[in-house]
Design a protein around this motif. Structure first.
Motif, PDB file in Angstrom:
ATOM      1  N   GLU A   1      51.176  42.392  52.003  1.00  0.00           N
ATOM      2  CA  GLU A   1      50.152  42.002  52.974  1.00  0.00           C
ATOM      3  C   GLU A   1      48.832  41.688  52.272  1.00  0.00           C
ATOM      4  O   GLU A   1      48.154  40.702  52.589  1.00  0.00           O
ATOM      5  CB  GLU A   1      49.957  43.119  54.001  1.00  0.00           C
ATOM      6  CG  GLU A   1      48.949  42.789  55.084  1.00  0.00           C
ATOM      7  CD  GLU A   1      48.812  43.892  56.124  1.00  0.00           C
ATOM      8  OE1 GLU A   1      47.936  43.758  57.001  1.00  0.00           O
ATOM      9  OE2 GLU A   1      49.558  44.877  56.051  1.00  0.00           O
ATOM     10  N   ALA A   2      48.473  42.512  51.293  1.00  0.00           N
ATOM     11  CA  ALA A   2      47.221  42.297  50.554  1.00  0.00           C
ATOM     12  C   ALA A   2      47.246  41.006  49.743  1.00  0.00           C
ATOM     13  O   ALA A   2      46.191  40.413  49.475  1.00  0.00           O
ATOM     14  CB  ALA A   2      46.963  43.486  49.627  1.00  0.00           C
ATOM     15  N   LEU A   3      48.431  40.560  49.367  1.00  0.00           N
ATOM     16  CA  LEU A   3      48.571  39.341  48.563  1.00  0.00           C
ATOM     17  C   LEU A   3      48.758  38.093  49.415  1.00  0.00           C
ATOM     18  O   LEU A   3      49.000  37.013  48.873  1.00  0.00           O
ATOM     19  CB  LEU A   3      49.749  39.500  47.595  1.00  0.00           C
ATOM     20  CG  LEU A   3      49.571  40.564  46.512  1.00  0.00           C
ATOM     21  CD1 LEU A   3      50.875  40.786  45.758  1.00  0.00           C
ATOM     22  CD2 LEU A   3      48.457  40.181  45.552  1.00  0.00           C
ATOM     23  N   GLY A   4      48.662  38.236  50.718  1.00  0.00           N
ATOM     24  CA  GLY A   4      48.737  37.065  51.581  1.00  0.00           C
ATOM     25  C   GLY A   4      50.036  36.885  52.313  1.00  0.00           C
ATOM     26  O   GLY A   4      50.264  35.839  52.931  1.00  0.00           O
ATOM     27  N   GLY A   5      50.921  37.875  52.256  1.00  0.00           N
ATOM     28  CA  GLY A   5      52.160  37.799  53.011  1.00  0.00           C
ATOM     29  C   GLY A   5      53.237  36.969  52.350  1.00  0.00           C
ATOM     30  O   GLY A   5      53.134  36.575  51.184  1.00  0.00           O
ATOM     31  N   GLU A   6      54.278  36.687  53.121  1.00  0.00           N
ATOM     32  CA  GLU A   6      55.460  36.024  52.567  1.00  0.00           C
ATOM     33  C   GLU A   6      55.177  34.619  52.055  1.00  0.00           C
ATOM     34  O   GLU A   6      55.912  34.098  51.212  1.00  0.00           O
ATOM     35  CB  GLU A   6      56.560  35.989  53.626  1.00  0.00           C
ATOM     36  CG  GLU A   6      57.074  37.362  54.013  1.00  0.00           C
ATOM     37  CD  GLU A   6      58.181  37.307  55.034  1.00  0.00           C
ATOM     38  OE1 GLU A   6      58.651  36.193  55.330  1.00  0.00           O
ATOM     39  OE2 GLU A   6      58.579  38.374  55.531  1.00  0.00           O
ATOM     40  N   GLU A   7      54.111  33.995  52.563  1.00  0.00           N
ATOM     41  CA  GLU A   7      53.817  32.633  52.106  1.00  0.00           C
ATOM     42  C   GLU A   7      53.372  32.589  50.652  1.00  0.00           C
ATOM     43  O   GLU A   7      53.215  31.504  50.067  1.00  0.00           O
ATOM     44  CB  GLU A   7      52.757  31.988  52.994  1.00  0.00           C
ATOM     45  CG  GLU A   7      51.428  32.700  53.024  1.00  0.00           C
ATOM     46  CD  GLU A   7      51.330  33.695  54.159  1.00  0.00           C
ATOM     47  OE1 GLU A   7      50.203  34.000  54.578  1.00  0.00           O
ATOM     48  OE2 GLU A   7      52.366  34.203  54.625  1.00  0.00           O
ATOM     49  N   ALA A   8      53.172  33.769  50.038  1.00  0.00           N
ATOM     50  CA  ALA A   8      52.846  33.799  48.610  1.00  0.00           C
ATOM     51  C   ALA A   8      53.938  33.125  47.790  1.00  0.00           C
ATOM     52  O   ALA A   8      53.661  32.507  46.748  1.00  0.00           O
ATOM     53  CB  ALA A   8      52.654  35.243  48.146  1.00  0.00           C
ATOM     54  N   ALA A   9      55.190  33.219  48.240  1.00  0.00           N
ATOM     55  CA  ALA A   9      56.291  32.570  47.518  1.00  0.00           C
ATOM     56  C   ALA A   9      56.103  31.063  47.501  1.00  0.00           C
ATOM     57  O   ALA A   9      56.424  30.390  46.505  1.00  0.00           O
ATOM     58  CB  ALA A   9      57.628  32.926  48.167  1.00  0.00           C
ATOM     59  N   VAL A  10      55.577  30.514  48.589  1.00  0.00           N
ATOM     60  CA  VAL A  10      55.328  29.071  48.657  1.00  0.00           C
ATOM     61  C   VAL A  10      54.083  28.714  47.867  1.00  0.00           C
ATOM     62  O   VAL A  10      54.079  27.765  47.073  1.00  0.00           O
ATOM     63  CB  VAL A  10      55.172  28.630  50.129  1.00  0.00           C
ATOM     64  CG1 VAL A  10      54.846  27.141  50.209  1.00  0.00           C
ATOM     65  CG2 VAL A  10      56.438  28.952  50.916  1.00  0.00           C
ATOM     66  N   ARG A  11      53.021  29.475  48.052  1.00  0.00           N
ATOM     67  CA  ARG A  11      51.741  29.176  47.381  1.00  0.00           C
ATOM     68  C   ARG A  11      51.879  29.159  45.876  1.00  0.00           C
ATOM     69  O   ARG A  11      51.266  28.333  45.185  1.00  0.00           O
ATOM     70  CB  ARG A  11      50.687  30.208  47.779  1.00  0.00           C
ATOM     71  CG  ARG A  11      50.123  30.071  49.166  1.00  0.00           C
ATOM     72  CD  ARG A  11      49.142  31.183  49.451  1.00  0.00           C
ATOM     73  NE  ARG A  11      48.019  31.178  48.507  1.00  0.00           N
ATOM     74  CZ  ARG A  11      47.330  32.259  48.187  1.00  0.00           C
ATOM     75  NH1 ARG A  11      47.665  33.444  48.695  1.00  0.00           N
ATOM     76  NH2 ARG A  11      46.306  32.177  47.361  1.00  0.00           N
ATOM     77  N   PHE A  12      52.687  30.072  45.344  1.00  0.00           N
ATOM     78  CA  PHE A  12      52.761  30.212  43.894  1.00  0.00           C
ATOM     79  C   PHE A  12      54.098  29.734  43.320  1.00  0.00           C
ATOM     80  O   PHE A  12      54.377  29.929  42.141  1.00  0.00           O
ATOM     81  CB  PHE A  12      52.508  31.675  43.503  1.00  0.00           C
ATOM     82  CG  PHE A  12      51.159  32.158  43.930  1.00  0.00           C
ATOM     83  CD1 PHE A  12      50.019  31.774  43.245  1.00  0.00           C
ATOM     84  CD2 PHE A  12      51.007  32.958  45.048  1.00  0.00           C
ATOM     85  CE1 PHE A  12      48.763  32.201  43.646  1.00  0.00           C
ATOM     86  CE2 PHE A  12      49.760  33.391  45.467  1.00  0.00           C
ATOM     87  CZ  PHE A  12      48.633  33.006  44.758  1.00  0.00           C
ATOM     88  N   ALA A  13      54.907  29.091  44.166  1.00  0.00           N
ATOM     89  CA  ALA A  13      56.199  28.538  43.727  1.00  0.00           C
ATOM     90  C   ALA A  13      56.996  29.569  42.943  1.00  0.00           C
ATOM     91  O   ALA A  13      57.499  29.319  41.851  1.00  0.00           O
ATOM     92  CB  ALA A  13      55.978  27.273  42.893  1.00  0.00           C
ATOM     93  N   THR A  14      57.102  30.753  43.510  1.00  0.00           N
ATOM     94  CA  THR A  14      57.810  31.836  42.849  1.00  0.00           C
ATOM     95  C   THR A  14      58.736  32.509  43.855  1.00  0.00           C
ATOM     96  O   THR A  14      58.902  32.047  44.985  1.00  0.00           O
ATOM     97  CB  THR A  14      56.807  32.850  42.274  1.00  0.00           C
ATOM     98  OG1 THR A  14      57.511  33.837  41.498  1.00  0.00           O
ATOM     99  CG2 THR A  14      56.023  33.554  43.376  1.00  0.00           C
ATOM    100  N   HIS A  15      59.371  33.592  43.438  1.00  0.00           N
ATOM    101  CA  HIS A  15      60.176  34.410  44.340  1.00  0.00           C
ATOM    102  C   HIS A  15      59.459  35.744  44.559  1.00  0.00           C
ATOM    103  O   HIS A  15      58.831  36.277  43.645  1.00  0.00           O
ATOM    104  CB  HIS A  15      61.571  34.667  43.761  1.00  0.00           C
ATOM    105  CG  HIS A  15      62.461  33.480  43.828  1.00  0.00           C
ATOM    106  ND1 HIS A  15      62.394  32.451  42.906  1.00  0.00           N
ATOM    107  CD2 HIS A  15      63.440  33.137  44.709  1.00  0.00           C
ATOM    108  CE1 HIS A  15      63.292  31.527  43.215  1.00  0.00           C
ATOM    109  NE2 HIS A  15      63.931  31.922  44.300  1.00  0.00           N
ATOM    110  N   VAL A  16      59.578  36.242  45.771  1.00  0.00           N
ATOM    111  CA  VAL A  16      58.983  37.525  46.135  1.00  0.00           C
ATOM    112  C   VAL A  16      60.097  38.438  46.624  1.00  0.00           C
ATOM    113  O   VAL A  16      60.823  38.088  47.556  1.00  0.00           O
ATOM    114  CB  VAL A  16      57.927  37.348  47.245  1.00  0.00           C
ATOM    115  CG1 VAL A  16      57.409  38.707  47.699  1.00  0.00           C
ATOM    116  CG2 VAL A  16      56.777  36.470  46.769  1.00  0.00           C
ATOM    117  N   LEU A  17      60.238  39.589  45.981  1.00  0.00           N
ATOM    118  CA  LEU A  17      61.144  40.611  46.488  1.00  0.00           C
ATOM    119  C   LEU A  17      60.298  41.572  47.317  1.00  0.00           C
ATOM    120  O   LEU A  17      59.580  42.409  46.775  1.00  0.00           O
ATOM    121  CB  LEU A  17      61.849  41.355  45.352  1.00  0.00           C
ATOM    122  CG  LEU A  17      62.818  42.452  45.811  1.00  0.00           C
ATOM    123  CD1 LEU A  17      63.967  41.873  46.621  1.00  0.00           C
ATOM    124  CD2 LEU A  17      63.344  43.243  44.615  1.00  0.00           C
TER     125      LEU A  17
END
Length: 253
Positions: free
Chosen positions: A143-159
């Protein structure tokens, strides 16, 4: 015989439950060779964190250069980063590595609730997030990092780890730029001794990636390892104690 060389960039936990100590233990038990760049020295135990002393940025970089220049590296695990300056400098150095998977565990708050990253350091995480093959936040960190859209913003994977959720079941979800890749649901293991779960999981994933596993397989093995470690917790300390060490864990499970 080749062995996966895993560089751990993280803080030291004097109580031995999390941080560099948990990372080294995990990498070793999973058949890798653990190398370290210590970012901070902490005084902590199962009750909380009593003190934090960041290691100067130039010394963190010197440790990284020493191991990369001589031994080499097959995967990197980043945990507690120490300061915003160190986060930026580490990002600069790791950006020069070609094809080395990076697992970023954005350590902000210890299991005990103690804050381990100030606002400036959290803001500096963005560059590390963009370099990572996967980052492993718990639900408050996500949540502090911006939620699930962080995977899109940074073109990475989030577990997205589900341990902070409610109920007898927990679900971990692997989210990529295109959405949910896979989800794992498991019965919650009823133990107060969960100190070091995040460090252990991220190091286990990094070891798997360094050994050539794909991301999903590395996560599945890491989750199994953590669950076995939780079930073997020896009950040390007066608070949230460390997990156990599954010496008989089947590395290729």
């Amino acid at each position: 015989m080749s062995i996966a060389r895993i560089l751990i960039i993280a803080g030291s936990d004097s109580g031995g439950g999390a941080g560099i100590q948990a990372d080294i233990r995990t990498v070793t038990l999973l058949g890798g060779h653990a190398m370290t760049a210590i970012t901070a020295i902490t005084a902590q135990n199962t009750l909380g964190v009593q003190g934090v002393l960041p290691v100067p940025t130039d010394m963190v970089l010197a440790q990284i250069e020493s191991v990369i220049g001589d031994i080499g590296v097959d995967a990197v695990k980043i945990g507690m980063i120490g300061s915003a300056q160190t986060a930026a400098a580490v990002a600069d150095r790791l950006a020069a590595l070609d094809g080395v998977p990076i697992v970023f565990d954005p350590v902000m708050v210890a299991t005990s609730g103690s804050v381990l990253a100030d606002e400036a350091t959290v803001a500096a995480f963005e560059r590390l997030m963009a370099l990572a093959a996967v980052m492993t936040p718990n639900l408050p960190e996500l949540e502090a990092l911006g939620g699930e859209e962080a995977a899109v913003r940074f073109a990475t994977h989030v577990l997205a780890k589900g341990g902070h959720g409610e109920g007898p079941m927990l679900t971990d979800r692997l989210i990529g730029p295109q959405g949910v890749v896979k989800a794992w649901s498991s019965t919650r293991i009823d133990t107060p001794h969960t100190h070091g779960t995040g460090c252990t999981l991220a190091s286990a994933i990094a070891t798997g990636l360094g050994q050539g596993l794909d991301l999903v397989d590395a996560i599945e093995r890491a989750r199994n390892y953590v669950r076995q470690a939780l079930s073997l917790a020896p009950g040390l300390g007066q608070g949230q104690g460390p997990m156990g060490s599954p010496f008989g864990f089947h590395v290729h499970a």
